[in-house]
Design an enzyme around this catalytic site. Sequence first.
Site: not given
Length: 346
Positions: A132, A170, A321
């Site tokens: 991330d 991701d 989130d």
Amino acid sequence: MYGSRGAVSLFATGGVAKASVAMAGAVLLLAGCSSSDGDGEKDTSGAKVSQQPKDKDPYWVNPDGNAAEQVASYAKDGKKDDAELIRRIAEQPTGEWLTPENAEQEARGFTEAAAKADRDALLVVYNIPHRDCGQFSGGGAADGNAYRGFIDQVAKGIGDRATTVILEPDAVLHMVDGCTPDEFHEERYDLLRGAVEKFKSLKNTKVYLDAGNAGWGKTDNIAEPLKLAGVEQADGFSVNVSNFYTTADSTKYGKDLSSKVGNKPFVVDTSRNGNGPYTEGDPAENWCNPPGRALGESPTTQTDDDLVDAYVWVKRPGESDGTCKGGPKAGQWWPEYALKLAKATK
């Protein structure tokens, strides 16, 4: 990815917040504290959470998840309407995001509970080094060897029980969009290929390598990186994880990408895409706890599309989130937001 960002629009790439309660759920299951029976039913203060029909949705509903506990809490407090709204979330199977500290124990606990209920476990592996890009869900394994050890632990915990793994939301996209520095790419490709190989060596495990979302849109740019990461050896890829793009747009993106990676099938995260993406406010934070969103299609393997293996809820609706728009830290249960998602659902 419960809050992923990149060099391109944050709106295009964002949306994964690690579920922080996986460990607790697994420990309860392993300790035999779950009140579920073989059909996955739980009775707490008048609340009951049950499995979906196996022929329509083979994935396991966790009777001890945050949403199920919220149903029980509202029922106990006499908040019947709120309890029924949260039940829309509690009675759908969602991904279990494994924590590296107890990966083997959690994987074993969730898969054993799923097997007892005659369902398949849905696990999310999210621990790649430099995860991330250091944002809300930053972290990951300390290095390549630590990651390989983590994957070995997850595989050992799964064993021969029926399991579907969503692999590293991701991780590929962030190499393509410039978020992950170039010096980490070679190792990351190697780690992802190794993870695919390890999970495919298990008797009853399917693995889907994450491939971003429709907001990215540039399938020509991500196709070759996906191949380098092992998508051709995987069962397929996942799209829209923790994001809000419509099922129609996500399917279009997935089909375009599939045509460039050997016609591999894919799964779509429909957990919060009922109203599509948020387009107001700061574009850099449209992915993070956006208002006015809704639950999407219920999880199912009956998609009426040969290339779409399933609609799944990888992101757990109602979990934050990140610390934006008044939300708690990434992955933390946020009942007020969960209620808004359910209320907005048609």
